[in-house]
Design a protein around this motif. Structure first.
Motif, PDB file in Angstrom:
ATOM      1  N   PHE A  31       0.920  -1.303   0.185  1.00 54.69           N
ATOM      2  CA  PHE A  31      -0.016  -0.052   0.009  1.00 54.69           C
ATOM      3  C   PHE A  31       0.775   1.262   0.012  1.00 54.69           C
ATOM      4  N   TRP A  32       1.781   1.523   0.991  1.00 56.26           N
ATOM      5  CA  TRP A  32       2.351   2.625   1.067  1.00 56.26           C
ATOM      6  C   TRP A  32       3.638   2.692  -0.107  1.00 56.26           C
ATOM      7  N   ASP A  33       4.054   1.710  -0.699  1.00 58.63           N
ATOM      8  CA  ASP A  33       5.229   1.760  -1.579  1.00 58.63           C
ATOM      9  C   ASP A  33       4.583   2.322  -2.811  1.00 58.63           C
ATOM     10  N   VAL A  34       3.157   2.599  -2.919  1.00 61.46           N
ATOM     11  CA  VAL A  34       2.467   2.895  -3.946  1.00 61.46           C
ATOM     12  C   VAL A  34       2.274   4.607  -3.669  1.00 61.46           C
ATOM     13  N   VAL A  35       1.498   4.914  -2.588  1.00 59.61           N
ATOM     14  CA  VAL A  35       0.873   6.024  -2.052  1.00 59.61           C
ATOM     15  C   VAL A  35       2.310   6.686  -2.033  1.00 59.61           C
ATOM     16  N   LYS A  36       3.290   6.434  -1.323  1.00 59.35           N
ATOM     17  CA  LYS A  36       4.339   7.578  -1.310  1.00 59.35           C
ATOM     18  C   LYS A  36       4.895   7.867  -2.498  1.00 59.35           C
TER      19      LYS A  36
END
Length: 606
Positions: free
Chosen positions: A192-197
């Motif tokens: 999740f966070w590897d795409v949002v960031k």
């Protein structure tokens, strides 16, 4: 039988409007050989098409169809309430005394009068044409020259000067609490966070306020002018720039602009997008669109979509389903979250209830979210709502008002800034510095403060200590209109084509080093004569003078009228000269006391 519409009604004289009587045509009694023909009203479109031009003035023979006479009488009785017959009691009493048969007899038709041709010379001499309204060239308390603001008459500032909007305030939309209370996945959920960031939108999670100062935002919005794209203050013009967006939010201000001009999705197309990119069932999507009255998804439903996809993604991973199924749930989870995030921050609309499905266009490929220019598009979105808010009847204000209020705090220290967060450090986005309290909704006090503003109350360069985190970018030298997302390049174009077109446009609107001129050492420095010109073409003050006081002409409030043009005094130069003279005298005294450069003083004898 005669047509008496416009003359008598139920045996009484009608006072219907004269235009109705002028449109009627006198007709003779209906001949017997005309029976069976349709009725054609003279002057109608059908009659004009069927009649030759030269026979228009002749009387036209008409016939009433069987049964139409009774219907006409019923229609006249039904429409009788729409006409004013006046007080005609005497005529009604006479009609009651007459027998019924006598009342039913047709009245004799008055002879038709020939129309005389008007004599234009005598008519014009007797009734000269009305003079048109005088062209407005200035406004009391506002611009004396409408060269810069030709549409000032419709601005709320003109109404405020006339004391017409004294109790006006704007409901400033804010979804900050929704974003702050949003349930986020754990930090170890890397997919999740590897795409949002990398999307560049993660900083928007920390730039939201639970409360806004409506009165403060209203006071500044009243000084915005859509014809210049700036706020008009007594010290000159200021505006929210791309550099402000970069430092306040830490989001991208370069890349291709969002655009969906001419891309109007039907309900079916919106349902297809939600089914494909959000895993939102079609039946539920149709019900949501009906509830939101358009291709919109409400924030509560969008949060449910996000939570449902997140649960399915985690469960599919545990059940070791196919990689394609797991990835689809993950992508739908991230899209729902990003749509919720941008809809609640930089693209907050005046309803504050939903997000437009159109923004899914830019989230289709999650690997290409970063190239979009979210900062400039959000700023253009704010400009759009500022333009709307200058209308006197506007009651709501959209756009990212958290950024707007943080911009005010950074540039105008007099308005406080509320509580400062203890967790803030200089690496964070500046919007996260403040924790404002709820302000008073009426802007009266802030209007007075802005009217009395002076140059030393403004911070023109508030981000000098923040340049190690957000350096000044060359795109901020752009000079031109920042277009609303609905009015820029289309989303479906090739990215290289868009980049090339934008580069060409930027070259034409880029302020080169030769054009910039010398850098101002102090914020109040302006081109000679600017302040005098500004007060002549702008509305630097909004409150009218107190009753009984003389009028307040703007040209008398110019800051040292053009600074006396050529006789302008450099205050800092004078101060430096004084300091040099004082230091020189102190050096002489110091040398004299220490015995350097001269004879020692002889001690006085006792």
């Amino acid at each position: 039988m005669t047509d008496e519409v416009g003359r008598t009604r139920a045996g009484r004289v009608s006072k219907a409007h004269g235009s109705a009587r002028r449109e009627l045509v006198n007709v003779d009694k209906i001949p017997s050989q005309a029976k069976g023909k349709n009725v054609v009203v003279v002057g109608s479109a059908q009659a004009q098409e069927e009649e030759p031009q030269d026979e228009y003035e002749e009387q036209m023979e008409v016939e009433i169809e069987p049964g139409l006479e009774e219907q006409q009488q019923e229609d006249e009785d039904d429409l009788s309430d729409f006409f004013d017959f006046g007080d005609e009691e005497e005529e009604e009493e006479q009609e009651e005394q007459q027998p019924v048969e006598a009342q039913a007899e047709p009245q004799p038709q008055p002879p038709q009068q020939k129309q005389r041709k008007k004599n234009t010379r005598t008519t014009q001499g007797r009734n000269p044409p009305r003079a048109g309204e005088a062209k407005v060239t200035s406004y009391p308390g506002g611009p004396m020259d409408l060269l810069l603001l030709p549409g000032f008459g419709k601005h709320v500032a003109a109404s405020l000067w006339r004391k017409e909007c004294k109790t006006r305030y704007l409901r400033c939309m804010n979804n900050g609490k929704k974003i702050n209370d949003f349930t986020l996945p754990k930090s170890n959920l890397h997919w999740f966070w590897d795409v949002v960031k990398p999307s560049g939108l993660r900083p928007l999670l920390k730039t939201n306020y639970n409360n806004l100062d409506w009165g403060l935002l209203t006071a500044f919005t009243e000084r915005w002018d859509s014809e210049t794209g700036t706020f008009h203050l007594p010290i000159g013009e200021v505006t929210i720039t791309l550099d402000d967006v970069s430092c306040l939010l830490h989001i991208l201000i370069t890349g291709k602009m969002l655009n969906h001009l001419g891309t109007s999705y039907t309900t079916e197309e919106g349902e297809d997008m939600c089914r494909e990119y959000l895993n939102f069932p079609r039946t539920k999507c149709r019900a949501e669109f009906k509830k939101m009255k358009g291709a919109h998804i409400g924030f509560p439903m969008l949060e449910k979509i996000y939570a449902a996809n997140l649960r399915k993604a985690l469960k599919a991973q545990e059940d070791e389903e196919s990689e394609e199924v797991v990835q689809n749930y993950r992508d739908c989870t991230i899209r729902a979250f990003l749509l919720y995030l941008i809809g609640g921050t930089i693209f907050t609309n005046k309803s504050m209830q939903y997000v437009d499905v159109i923004f899914l266009t830019y989230l289709q490929d999650l690997r290409l979210v970063n190239p979009w220019n979210w900062g400039a598009s959000g700023l253009a979105y704010m400009y759009h709502y500022l333009d709307k808010a200058t209308q006197p009847r506007c009651g709501n204000h959209g756009g990212y008002n958290c950024m707007f209020q943080a911009w005010i705090y950074e540039h105008f220290k007099r308005f406080g800034g509320g509580w400062v967060s203890e967790k803030y450090n200089h690496r964070d986005r500046i919007c996260a510095k403040y924790l404002p309290l709820k302000g008073y909704k009426y802007p009266d006090e802030h209007r007075t403060t802005l009217d009395r503003m002076e140059v030393d109350e403004v911070t023109f360069r508030p981000y000098e200590d923040h340049r190690h985190t957000r350096p000044f970018e060359d795109i901020c030298w752009y000079s031109g209109w920042i277009i609303h997302p609905d009015e820029s390049a289309k989303a479906g174009l090739n990215r290289f084509t868009i980049a090339e077109a934008f580069a060409d446009y930027l070259v034409d609107n880029y302020v080169t080093e030769e054009m910039r001129g010398p850098r101002a050492q102090n914020g109040f420095e302006t081109v000679p004569g600017y302040i005098a010109w500004f007060y002549r073409v702008s509305h630097a003050k909004l409150w009218p003078p107190i009753e009984g006081n003389p009028a307040r002409p703007a040209n008398l409030e110019v800051m040292i009228e053009e600074d006396n043009a050529a006789d302008k005094q450099d205050v800092f130069k004078i101060c430096r000269t004084v300091i040099e003279e004082v230091n020189g005298k102190l050096d002489v005294k110091r040398k004299r006391d220490s015995g350097e450069g001269g004879k020692k003083r002889k001690k006085k004898k006792k």
